[in-house]
Design an enzyme around this catalytic site. Structure first.
Site, PDB file in Angstrom:
ATOM      1  N   GLY A 265       7.241   2.810  -0.673  1.00 29.86           N
ATOM      2  CA  GLY A 265       6.328   1.828  -1.194  1.00 29.86           C
ATOM      3  C   GLY A 265       7.127   1.371  -2.495  1.00 29.86           C
ATOM      4  O   GLY A 265       6.941   0.312  -2.771  1.00 29.86           O
TER       5      GLY A 265
ATOM      6  N   TYR B  90      -0.169  11.902  14.018  1.00 35.12           N
ATOM      7  CA  TYR B  90       0.607  10.978  13.296  1.00 35.12           C
ATOM      8  C   TYR B  90       1.539   9.905  14.324  1.00 35.12           C
ATOM      9  O   TYR B  90       1.367   8.855  14.292  1.00 35.12           O
ATOM     10  CB  TYR B  90       1.416  11.559  12.386  1.00 35.12           C
ATOM     11  CG  TYR B  90       2.597  10.663  11.648  1.00 35.12           C
ATOM     12  CD1 TYR B  90       2.174  10.107  10.520  1.00 35.12           C
ATOM     13  CD2 TYR B  90       3.693  10.513  12.062  1.00 35.12           C
ATOM     14  CE1 TYR B  90       2.594   9.170   9.700  1.00 35.12           C
ATOM     15  CE2 TYR B  90       4.618   9.505  11.276  1.00 35.12           C
ATOM     16  CZ  TYR B  90       4.099   8.966  10.282  1.00 35.12           C
ATOM     17  OH  TYR B  90       5.045   8.250   9.537  1.00 35.12           O
TER      18      TYR B  90
ATOM     19  N   THR C  76       0.758  -1.214  -0.042  1.00 38.97           N
ATOM     20  CA  THR C  76      -0.029  -0.078  -0.134  1.00 38.97           C
ATOM     21  C   THR C  76       0.744   1.037   0.023  1.00 38.97           C
ATOM     22  O   THR C  76       2.022   1.195   0.408  1.00 38.97           O
ATOM     23  CB  THR C  76      -0.930   0.215   1.111  1.00 38.97           C
ATOM     24  OG1 THR C  76      -0.048   0.274   2.537  1.00 38.97           O
ATOM     25  CG2 THR C  76      -1.832  -1.151   1.194  1.00 38.97           C
ATOM     26  N   GLY C  77       0.298   2.180  -0.493  1.00 40.24           N
ATOM     27  CA  GLY C  77       1.096   3.766  -0.434  1.00 40.24           C
ATOM     28  C   GLY C  77       2.187   3.420  -1.526  1.00 40.24           C
ATOM     29  O   GLY C  77       3.143   4.314  -1.184  1.00 40.24           O
ATOM     30  N   ALA C  78       2.174   2.828  -2.506  1.00 39.93           N
ATOM     31  CA  ALA C  78       3.013   2.515  -3.338  1.00 39.93           C
ATOM     32  C   ALA C  78       3.018   3.823  -4.731  1.00 39.93           C
ATOM     33  O   ALA C  78       2.716   3.223  -5.774  1.00 39.93           O
ATOM     34  CB  ALA C  78       3.536   1.195  -4.212  1.00 39.93           C
ATOM     35  N   SER C  79       2.880   4.758  -4.485  1.00 40.68           N
ATOM     36  CA  SER C  79       2.305   5.809  -5.497  1.00 40.68           C
ATOM     37  C   SER C  79       3.344   6.787  -6.086  1.00 40.68           C
ATOM     38  O   SER C  79       2.949   7.457  -6.969  1.00 40.68           O
ATOM     39  CB  SER C  79       0.983   6.705  -4.768  1.00 40.68           C
ATOM     40  OG  SER C  79       1.156   7.172  -3.651  1.00 40.68           O
TER      41      SER C  79
ATOM     42  N   SER D  22       7.352   4.623  13.306  1.00 43.34           N
ATOM     43  CA  SER D  22       8.150   5.622  13.141  1.00 43.34           C
ATOM     44  C   SER D  22       8.932   5.900  14.319  1.00 43.34           C
ATOM     45  O   SER D  22       8.858   4.997  15.250  1.00 43.34           O
ATOM     46  CB  SER D  22       7.287   7.069  12.860  1.00 43.34           C
ATOM     47  OG  SER D  22       7.984   7.869  12.393  1.00 43.34           O
TER      48      SER D  22
END
Length: 280
Positions: free
Chosen positions: A36, A191, A27-30, A177
């Protein structure tokens, strides 16, 4: 309890395609500048077929802007290591509570099964210090950064339950994180809260899924240069690294890809910090 036998010499030799025949959802491979994308390239190079999730509207609203999902997919295809392995991109707004199950079902339909889940996505912005945050900020980060991840793991685990007992390769990697290191993240309370929740739940998820042959780990990649920091901020972070630089996206990607292999089958329930010695 019997001691496992020593591996034969042939087992000690590294397979150049340790994920041959495996399938992954990242996911989040944009963005080609993102973690990602780097993870997807590593998984593809190791032999896996990869489903690339993207949410272009999120990136378009950020200072760094959106990338072309087809160009991202083409970049991952260039790294494919196994004949017949494929790369498929697809959109999804993970703020929608129905989207995680749909996304997993789409990947399973595309590849036949899903072996590896890398929950790399996160909400950027919509955050602040303690005096700045409000309920809407907290809810937005909860929905994307934590709720969607747990629902993805749930849908993934249910999809694996339909596979024959002993099917190898069950892997989940979460992204946390540095919220619990050094001075924390006082300017990104929402976050940091949600990333802390993922680190905290990793052990419980691993215990839940170990009997299904699924490992669950979380990775803290530290400061990675994905294009969000410039100027004095960029230089100050680099100075706090023994190597004198930020992490590159491929730095955590190598660790995450290894966690997806059979070599990492004994590692589960861990939060692994991969920061290059960064001084908090």
């Amino acid at each position: 309890m019997p001691t496992p036998p020593r591996p034969a010499p042939a087992e000690l030799r590294r397979d150049p395609l340790p994920l041959r025949g495996r399938t992954a959802l990242v996911t989040g491979a944009s963005r080609r500048a993102g973690i990602g994308h780097a993870v997807a390239r590593r998984l593809a190079a190791y032999g896996a077929s990869v489903y690339l999730h993207h949410h272009v509207p999120h990136d378009a609203a950020m200072p760094w802007g959106a990338d072309d999902p087809d160009a991202v997919a083409d970049s991952v295809r260039e790294a494919l290591g196994a004949p017949g392995a494929r790369v498929v991109p697809g959109p999804g707004d993970l703020a929608d509570p129905t989207e995680p199950a749909r996304l997993v079902a789409t990947a399973v339909k595309e590849f036949g099964r899903l072996d590896i889940l890398v929950a790399n996505h996160a909400l950027s912005g919509s955050d602040g210090a303690l005096d700045d945050i409000d309920a809407a900020m907290l809810d937005a980060h909860w929905a994307v950064d934590t709720r969607s991840v747990l629902l993805l793991v749930q849908a993934y685990a249910r999809s694996r339950a339909a596979l024959p007992p002993g099917t190898p390769g069950g892997r989940v990697v979460l992204m946390t994180s540095g919220q619990d290191l050094g001075g924390g993240m006082p300017g990104e309370i929402a976050y940091a809260l949600q990333k802390g929740a993922l680190a905290s739940i990793t052990r419980s998820l691993s215990t839940t899924l170990v009997e299904r042959g699924i490992t669950v780990n979380a990775v803290n990649p530290g400061p990675v240069d994905t294009g969000y920091a410039t100027g004095e901020v960029h230089a100050a972070v680099a100075e706090r690294s023994p190597a004198g630089r930020w992490g590159a996206p491929d730095d955590p990607a190598r660790l995450i890809a290894w966690l997806a292999t059979d070599e990492a089958g004994w590692i589960t329930g861990e939060v692994v910090t991969s920061e290059g010695g960064f001084r908090h």
